[in-house]
Design a protein around this motif. Structure first.
Motif, PDB file in Angstrom:
ATOM      1  N   TRP A 193      -5.165   6.145  -9.734  1.00  0.00           N
ATOM      2  CA  TRP A 193      -4.281   5.020  -9.427  1.00  0.00           C
ATOM      3  C   TRP A 193      -4.461   4.575  -7.963  1.00  0.00           C
ATOM      4  O   TRP A 193      -4.572   3.399  -7.651  1.00  0.00           O
ATOM      5  CB  TRP A 193      -2.840   5.450  -9.701  1.00  0.00           C
ATOM      6  CG  TRP A 193      -1.768   4.522  -9.248  1.00  0.00           C
ATOM      7  CD1 TRP A 193      -1.292   3.433  -9.918  1.00  0.00           C
ATOM      8  CD2 TRP A 193      -1.004   4.618  -8.028  1.00  0.00           C
ATOM      9  NE1 TRP A 193      -0.294   2.836  -9.204  1.00  0.00           N
ATOM     10  CE2 TRP A 193      -0.099   3.539  -8.042  1.00  0.00           C
ATOM     11  CE3 TRP A 193      -1.025   5.503  -6.955  1.00  0.00           C
ATOM     12  CZ2 TRP A 193       0.801   3.329  -6.997  1.00  0.00           C
ATOM     13  CZ3 TRP A 193      -0.132   5.293  -5.922  1.00  0.00           C
ATOM     14  CH2 TRP A 193       0.770   4.209  -5.952  1.00  0.00           C
ATOM     15  N   ARG A 194      -4.564   5.560  -7.048  1.00  0.00           N
ATOM     16  CA  ARG A 194      -4.810   5.233  -5.635  1.00  0.00           C
ATOM     17  C   ARG A 194      -6.146   4.511  -5.472  1.00  0.00           C
ATOM     18  O   ARG A 194      -6.243   3.530  -4.741  1.00  0.00           O
ATOM     19  CB  ARG A 194      -4.885   6.508  -4.789  1.00  0.00           C
ATOM     20  CG  ARG A 194      -3.602   7.261  -4.637  1.00  0.00           C
ATOM     21  CD  ARG A 194      -3.913   8.534  -3.852  1.00  0.00           C
ATOM     22  NE  ARG A 194      -2.878   9.521  -4.014  1.00  0.00           N
ATOM     23  CZ  ARG A 194      -1.746   9.509  -3.316  1.00  0.00           C
ATOM     24  NH1 ARG A 194      -1.548   8.570  -2.423  1.00  0.00           N
ATOM     25  NH2 ARG A 194      -0.828  10.420  -3.523  1.00  0.00           N
ATOM     26  N   LEU A 218       0.814  -1.222   0.000  1.00  0.00           N
ATOM     27  CA  LEU A 218       0.000   0.000   0.000  1.00  0.00           C
ATOM     28  C   LEU A 218       0.848   1.272   0.000  1.00  0.00           C
ATOM     29  O   LEU A 218       0.315   2.368   0.150  1.00  0.00           O
ATOM     30  CB  LEU A 218      -0.941   0.004   1.212  1.00  0.00           C
ATOM     31  CG  LEU A 218      -1.992  -1.110   1.251  1.00  0.00           C
ATOM     32  CD1 LEU A 218      -2.780  -1.059   2.555  1.00  0.00           C
ATOM     33  CD2 LEU A 218      -2.951  -1.008   0.072  1.00  0.00           C
ATOM     34  N   LYS A 253      -5.896   0.907  -6.540  1.00  0.00           N
ATOM     35  CA  LYS A 253      -5.166   0.080  -5.571  1.00  0.00           C
ATOM     36  C   LYS A 253      -6.073  -0.292  -4.403  1.00  0.00           C
ATOM     37  O   LYS A 253      -6.120  -1.445  -3.961  1.00  0.00           O
ATOM     38  CB  LYS A 253      -3.955   0.869  -5.040  1.00  0.00           C
ATOM     39  CG  LYS A 253      -2.792   0.927  -6.012  1.00  0.00           C
ATOM     40  CD  LYS A 253      -1.816  -0.163  -5.668  1.00  0.00           C
ATOM     41  CE  LYS A 253      -0.476   0.060  -6.387  1.00  0.00           C
ATOM     42  NZ  LYS A 253       0.444  -1.050  -6.135  1.00  0.00           N
ATOM     43  N   ASP A 299       3.590  -0.088  -9.513  1.00  0.00           N
ATOM     44  CA  ASP A 299       3.933   0.625  -8.289  1.00  0.00           C
ATOM     45  C   ASP A 299       3.799   2.139  -8.398  1.00  0.00           C
ATOM     46  O   ASP A 299       3.970   2.857  -7.431  1.00  0.00           O
ATOM     47  CB  ASP A 299       5.355   0.255  -7.848  1.00  0.00           C
ATOM     48  CG  ASP A 299       6.367   0.601  -8.931  1.00  0.00           C
ATOM     49  OD1 ASP A 299       5.936   0.983 -10.058  1.00  0.00           O
ATOM     50  OD2 ASP A 299       7.573   0.497  -8.691  1.00  0.00           O
ATOM     51  N   VAL A 334      -0.243   4.728  -1.422  1.00  0.00           N
ATOM     52  CA  VAL A 334      -1.603   4.588  -1.938  1.00  0.00           C
ATOM     53  C   VAL A 334      -2.625   5.394  -1.143  1.00  0.00           C
ATOM     54  O   VAL A 334      -3.511   6.025  -1.707  1.00  0.00           O
ATOM     55  CB  VAL A 334      -2.015   3.092  -1.949  1.00  0.00           C
ATOM     56  CG1 VAL A 334      -3.495   2.949  -2.265  1.00  0.00           C
ATOM     57  CG2 VAL A 334      -1.166   2.324  -2.946  1.00  0.00           C
ATOM     58  N   ILE A 349      -1.465  -3.706  -9.984  1.00  0.00           N
ATOM     59  CA  ILE A 349      -1.431  -2.346 -10.518  1.00  0.00           C
ATOM     60  C   ILE A 349      -0.008  -1.859 -10.251  1.00  0.00           C
ATOM     61  O   ILE A 349       0.472  -1.936  -9.130  1.00  0.00           O
ATOM     62  CB  ILE A 349      -2.407  -1.414  -9.760  1.00  0.00           C
ATOM     63  CG1 ILE A 349      -3.786  -2.049  -9.614  1.00  0.00           C
ATOM     64  CG2 ILE A 349      -2.471  -0.037 -10.416  1.00  0.00           C
ATOM     65  CD1 ILE A 349      -4.669  -1.988 -10.801  1.00  0.00           C
ATOM     66  N   PRO A 356      -3.100  -5.872  -4.800  1.00  0.00           N
ATOM     67  CA  PRO A 356      -2.925  -4.556  -5.426  1.00  0.00           C
ATOM     68  C   PRO A 356      -1.591  -4.406  -6.146  1.00  0.00           C
ATOM     69  O   PRO A 356      -1.389  -3.446  -6.891  1.00  0.00           O
ATOM     70  CB  PRO A 356      -3.035  -3.577  -4.255  1.00  0.00           C
ATOM     71  CG  PRO A 356      -2.784  -4.371  -3.025  1.00  0.00           C
ATOM     72  CD  PRO A 356      -3.169  -5.788  -3.317  1.00  0.00           C
TER      73      PRO A 356
END
Lengths: 373, 538
Positions: free
Chosen positions: B258-259, B131, B262, B277, B134, B275, B272
């Motif tokens: 993108w966040r 995470l 995730k 990094d 994220v 997806i 996650p």
């Protein structure tokens, strides 16, 4: 003849704000739900009895609507709850002649507040006189209405005759291109004033989509001889078939005057009137198919090339002739009704402000008889 | 005496039972926070909170399970196991440090809820590398109304995410997350296109492709809707145990989106890590260069003209796409990522089927001749709230043969055209959805044509239906200049024979009577008009 008196809107009629009814809460029924733009939907219960008058409150400020039956006024409208003995139709026409849009009381959203318009001064005659005026305007409106119905009905009948005539006929080797002239149009440079404001009718699709029956008597813009020379349109003869070919595909008009067109049309000119009648109905019957042939990323467009290549259902010349003889009078009657309406509408729009202001008066029936004698 | 009213909708939350109702109340409460924040930030804010509640609930649930299994152990040893991270990570549960647990946050909220939330987000990211970067840390800012924020935290605590049938709390939170995504898409209107594809459109792709197992890839994944739908499909058809039969991979170039993606994957128990990094542009910075996907699903931005184009890119096998439009760049990117037996579904603007500008017609011809196009679907208008542009679906595959043991119908040299423009139901003035039946009709048609296992199971065989579907040979497609608009091929639908329809002759008779009646009324009105006009005193 009775005198006209000065009064205020607040004394003439009682206005009230309409009632909320979100579409999710509407139950299918035959009660019209009136919004500021007219009938906004249907419901199974009424809040007001007809005939009645609504006024746009949250949009179309002050624009009235006349409803014969019981109705549900939405809270985007004001509606008359008490006419105080005044003639309903007269009140409707009175609001037509008043411009209340200046009484906007909203800061962001336009909004008409009944307290703001209560004091608006109006001059009105006694109810008996009101009824004479509204009867005059009603007669014109009803005639306009029946003419519309005649035109629509005649056209439906012609469509039905076509359905009967075309039954069992397969598309043959003939294409629109092989049996008729297929043309298009263009727009003269809008920057050059020498091309515009002439005597030549020049149609855009909105002229055609606005028609209730497919006969074009006039266009909103006109071009000059120089404009016609400069643009890609021919001057098509009266009786050609105009069909819109982009955005809306398949709106039709038969121009009653020679007309040039912009690039939004496919124009079919047949060698004789009989074939015109046949092709007009053949094209109308196949609009779905044409939409299927259309391309385009932002809006659909039917290319002239794709249209030209479509195979036409075409019976023997005698059949085409017999069909045309059957439907041509229907088209003529429909177009006559439509032409008559242009005159009637112009007459009504001229008389309306004159009658409503008292500048023109309506004589008593007895008086007419005397005059006639 | 009337009962004392609790703050902000809590009374309601104790009485409502359905997930939908809870979501509606939460949405309304969350909506109060809007105002000083811009829409994109506000979205991250609310979805971040829902995510935090999710990880905390999942953690607590796992902790209870571990505790249950430890009843035989002496008290002194239990704590070691309860605090062993592996016990959590093995079960795909994130480790939540104490200061990020929901109970702790609620208890300490009076001391400054914004600060606590930012610290909680930070702590979770520190403990769970998947995470990293994220979670949003935007709660302790000047523009956040602290009282409203506290109300929202209270509401989320009180909402009964548990006890809805046999579904675990986290499923309900997953649904809430999705529900909010959709609501945000509606609220944001036009700009929402970058993170949200209407679920009925995603479902068509999923039901046609049937991604049961393998690698699922989305090169412009938005908030990850394709993956969530794929997983739902598997759960519905094969059961929950098979959820991990797919591995998902995606890329997204908008940082905030993108966040969201995730978090969306994590909240649906998907890894996650799939997806990339970092957010990045698929064209200039391909995060999955070696991808050979079994399934690709994508809804690229329509007709994008601002894109990173390099003429020498090896992905342009069928021709260099023009700078003015990235549609054929997306299509070729997708083909380049397709495994030998993989299949792809792509949502594109209608223009892609017929455009001839800037060499696009040539690229399309080359792709058709390479036999990459399996099926084209024309969609009805108004499915996308974000644009009025009509859209279509491209289904691509590298192998239209029988594929060995799969025993599919050999469709080499053929393309299936489906004209679905007449399907769908308007749900309000501007939005149309495809119903379950509509989706099934499209998917069944494709499966019957392809001869898939599911078509065989349902005993469905393929047949051309005028006005709806048509299987065309590549020669036939060539006669249409390689234009792929389904309307061209399916033709007009056979006139529908309505058994209740009035026979034509009767209709004519009726119209004739109506016309004559109108004539009569017209001549009567003509007299009336003459009368009234005669009385106007001019």
């Amino acid at each position: 003849m009775s005198e006209w008196r000065k009064t205020t809107l607040g004394d003439l009629v009682t206005l009230q704000r309409g009632h909320d009814l979100p579409s999710s809460q509407r139950i299918p029924g035959d009660v019209p739900v009136m919004g500021s733009g007219g009938v906004a939907g249907w419901h199974n219960a009424a809040k007001a009895s007809g005939p009645g008058v609504t006024l746009g409150r949250a949009a179309n400020l002050g624009v009235p609507a006349l409803i014969q039956d019981d109705f549900w006024p939405l809270n985007t409208t004001l509606y008359v709850t008490d006419f105080h003995g005044n003639d309903v139709r007269f009140v409707y026409h009175l609001f037509q002649t008043l411009d209340l849009s200046g009484y906007n009381s909203g800061s962001v959203q336009p909004m008409l507040n009944r307290n703001f318009i209560k004091g608006v001064e109006v001059t009105v005659p006694e109810p008996a006189e009101q009824r004479k005026i509204s009867a005059t305007l009603a007669a014109l409106d009803e005639k306009i209405g029946v003419n519309d119905r005649i035109a629509a009905c005649a056209l439906q009948l012609a469509d039905a005759y076509f359905e009967l005539a075309v039954d069992g006929i397969p598309a043959g080797p003939e294409t629109f291109d092989s049996i008729a002239q297929v043309g298009g149009g263009g727009t003269p440079s809008t920057k050059n004033p020498a091309f515009w404001g002439g005597a030549i009718a020049w149609s855009t699709p909105s002229d055609v989509t606005a028609l209730r029956v497919p006969y074009l008597f006039d266009t909103s813009r006109k071009i000059t001889d120089a404009g016609l020379d400069e643009c890609a349109s021919a001057l098509y003869p009266a009786g050609s078939i105009l069909m819109t070919s982009r955005a809306t595909i398949g709106a039709f008009a038969i121009p009653q005057i020679p007309t040039a067109v912009n690039q939004g049309f496919v124009v079919v000119t047949a060698p004789d009137e009989n074939l015109t009648m046949w092709l007009f109905h053949e094209m109308r019957d196949r609009v779905d198919e044409m939409v299927g042939l259309a391309n385009g990323s932002t809006f659909l467009e039917l290319s002239r090339k794709n249209f030209k290549a479509m195979n036409v259902r075409l019976p023997a010349p005698e059949v085409v002739k017999a069909f045309a003889e059957k439907v041509a009078p229907l088209h003529k009657r429909a177009s006559a009704a439509s032409a008559e309406n242009s005159t009637l509408i112009a007459l009504r729009d001229t008389l309306l402000p004159e009658l409503m202001s008292g500048r023109l008066r309506v004589k008593d029936a007895e008086k007419v008889v005397e005059d006639a004698v | 005496m009337p009962p004392r009213k609790r703050a902000g909708g809590q009374t309601e939350l104790f009485t409502v039972s359905s997930t939908k109702q809870i979501q509606d109340i939460l949405w309304k409460a969350a909506d109060k926070l809007r105002g000083s924040m811009d829409a994109a930030q506000y979205k991250e804010f609310v979805l971040g909170l829902v995510f935090l509640k999710y990880v905390s609930d999942a953690f607590a649930e796992r902790r209870d399970k571990i505790a249950e299994s430890l009843t035989d152990l002496p008290e002194s040893r239990r704590a070691d196991f309860l605090d062993d991270r592996d016990e959590y990570t093995l079960a795909n549960v994130f480790w939540v440090p104490e200061n990020a647990r929901w109970d702790y946050l609620v208890e300490n909220a009076p001391q400054g809820v914004g600060e606590l939330l930012d610290e909680a987000m930070d702590a979770i990211m520190r403990e769970n590398p998947a995470l990293t970067g994220v979670l949003p840390k935007i709660f302790n800012r000047d523009n956040v109304d602290k009282n409203r924020l506290k109300e929202l935290v209270d509401l989320i605590s009180d909402a009964r995410f548990t006890g809805h049938g046999d579904r675990p709390a986290q499923d309900v939170l997953g649904e809430t997350y999705e529900y909010f995504l959709e609501k945000f898409a509606r609220a944001e209107g036009k700009r929402a296109g970058e993170f949200y594809t209407p679920s009925s459109v995603v479902r068509v792709l999923v039901e046609v492709l049937e991604p049961y197992s393998g690698r699922v890839y989305d090169p412009c994944c938005g908030s990850g809707g394709m993956f969530v739908q794929s997983q739902k499909f598997i759960e519905a058809r094969a059961g929950r145990d098979h959820t991990h039969d797919i591995a998902v991979y995606g890329q997204e170039q908008n940082e905030r989106t993108w966040r969201l993606a995730k978090m969306n994957l994590a909240i649906h128990h998907m890894d996650p890590v799939g997806i990339a990094d970092r957010w990045a542009d698929t064209f200039s910075d391909d995060k999955h260069p070696d991808m050979r996907a079994d399934f690709i699903m994508a809804n690229p931005p329509f007709n994008m003209s601002d894109w990173a184009r390099r003429e020498s890119d090896p992905r342009w096998r069928y021709g260099v796409p023009p700078q003015s439009n990235a549609n054929y760049a997306w299509l070729q990117h997708i083909v380049s990522k397709l495994g030998d037996r993989g299949s792809a579904g792509v949502v594109l603007a209608n223009g892609s089927m017929s455009s001839k500008q800037s060499g696009e017609g040539e690229i399309r011809r080359t792709m058709v001749e390479a036999d990459l196009v399996a099926c084209m679907v024309a969609l009805p208008p108004n499915l996308f709230r974000t644009t009025a542009i009509p859209a279509c679906l491209w289904f691509l595959t590298k192998d239209k043969g029988p594929q060995g043991a799969k025993g599919l119908t050999d469709r080499r040299g053929e393309i299936l055209f489906i004209d679905a423009r007449a399907l769908g139901t308007m749900v309000d003035r501007t939005e149309r959805i495809l119903t379950d039946d509509d989706i099934a009709r499209i998917a069944d048609t494709y499966h019957a044509w392809r001869g898939t296992k599911s078509a065989k199971a349902k005993n469905q065989t393929y047949e051309n239906i005028p006005g709806f579907c048509h299987s065309a040979t590549l020669d036939e497609v060539a006669t249409h200049d390689h234009v792929l608009t389904p309307g061209r091929y399916v033709g007009a639908s056979a006139a529908e024979v309505d058994p209740d329809a009035v026979p034509l002759t009767e209709r004519i008779e009726h119209l004739r009577k109506e016309l004559y009646a109108n004539f009569d009324e017209s001549s009567h009105l003509e007299k009336v008009v003459r009368g009234v006009l005669g009385r106007v005193d001019v």
